[in-house]
Enzyme design. Sequence first.
Site, PDB file in Angstrom:
ATOM      1  N   SER A  91       0.880  -1.176   0.000  1.00 12.24           N
ATOM      2  CA  SER A  91       0.000   0.000   0.000  1.00 12.24           C
ATOM      3  C   SER A  91       0.911   1.219   0.000  1.00 12.24           C
ATOM      4  O   SER A  91       2.083   1.107   0.386  1.00 12.24           O
ATOM      5  CB  SER A  91      -0.851   0.015   1.278  1.00 12.24           C
ATOM      6  OG  SER A  91      -1.433   1.286   1.492  1.00 12.24           O
ATOM      7  N   TYR A 115      -2.261   0.435  10.813  1.00  7.60           N
ATOM      8  CA  TYR A 115      -2.254   0.057   9.391  1.00  7.60           C
ATOM      9  C   TYR A 115      -0.901   0.395   8.773  1.00  7.60           C
ATOM     10  O   TYR A 115      -0.301  -0.417   8.070  1.00  7.60           O
ATOM     11  CB  TYR A 115      -3.375   0.762   8.640  1.00  7.60           C
ATOM     12  CG  TYR A 115      -3.503   0.339   7.184  1.00  7.60           C
ATOM     13  CD1 TYR A 115      -4.070  -0.888   6.850  1.00  7.60           C
ATOM     14  CD2 TYR A 115      -3.060   1.163   6.141  1.00  7.60           C
ATOM     15  CE1 TYR A 115      -4.199  -1.282   5.518  1.00  7.60           C
ATOM     16  CE2 TYR A 115      -3.192   0.781   4.810  1.00  7.60           C
ATOM     17  CZ  TYR A 115      -3.766  -0.439   4.497  1.00  7.60           C
ATOM     18  OH  TYR A 115      -3.888  -0.826   3.177  1.00  7.60           O
TER      19      TYR A 115
END
Length: 269
Positions: free
Chosen positions: A142, A155
């Site tokens: 990501s 995250y």
Amino acid sequence: GWLEDNVMIVTGGGSGLGRALVERFLGEGARVGVLEKSAEKAEKLANDFGEDVLVVEGDVRKYDDNARVVQETVRQFGRLDTFVANAAIWDFSTKMVDIPVDRLDALFDEMFHINVKGYLHGARAAVEELAATGGSIIYTVSNAGFYPGGGGPLYTASKHAVVGLIKELAFELGPKIRVNGVAPGAMPTDLRGPGSLGMGETTITSVPLGDLVKQCTVLQELPEAADYTGHYVLLASKANSRTATGAIINCDGGMGVRGLAETAGGNDL
Ligand code: NAD
């Protein structure tokens, strides 16, 4: 196709990027095994695609479920060329000070169990079959594997941990197995939040992704999941990527090369 006669596994293939990968891999001539937690998505996948897709309902948090998808895929299709670990959850950019202190342990464990330990389980379960074919592992990273603000601390830390796994496993599993990553930016999918924050049913489409992408990327347009699948095809292709291991393709629309006063220097071109 670039993946003619290859056999792939995708975790979290039931929606979003995972499902787009299943479709793309089929189009490139591969057969695909999927590990998917949602019974509903698993059933839809099995109905929508014929016998070239094998769906195993299970949870990436369990090693045995990762082993089962490898076993059943190899039993059905005879080999395994690429394992794509992709299933994850997002923390909806919940900042540290906004995480209730009594939820911190549970949230950390949930995020890292799915986003990091799940990826480790997948690689461990696939390693013997991948060594047999000279195959590869591809991890979905990501923008949060590189930059802050695309998630909260958990995250962002989990995706940085994935970067660490890619580098370490590329070293440990070579020369037989290549290990690479794809780091996409935003896309409208069914990406969910942590149950430990009561966000198990919240999806990323509740966030104004189009506006965010316009502000923070050079390319400024919100892609669809399918727009990211070519990077996986390239890295999986033995003919086209035999020199790449420990590599990560950043395809986040240019988050790392944006300007300061304006996002793109060529806005007036
Ligand atoms: P998604 O929720 O649509 O797809 C993830 C799939 O994984 C779902 O089908 C879900 O049911 C499944 N899943 C979740 N937990 C699981 C578990 N424990 N075991 C098995 N399956 C499980 O979301 P997506 O956006 O397609 O996410 C795919 C990957 O893309 C993730 O790694 C995510 O971090 C990454 N990513 C997404 C975005 C975005 O904006 N959507 C941006 C950057 C990176």
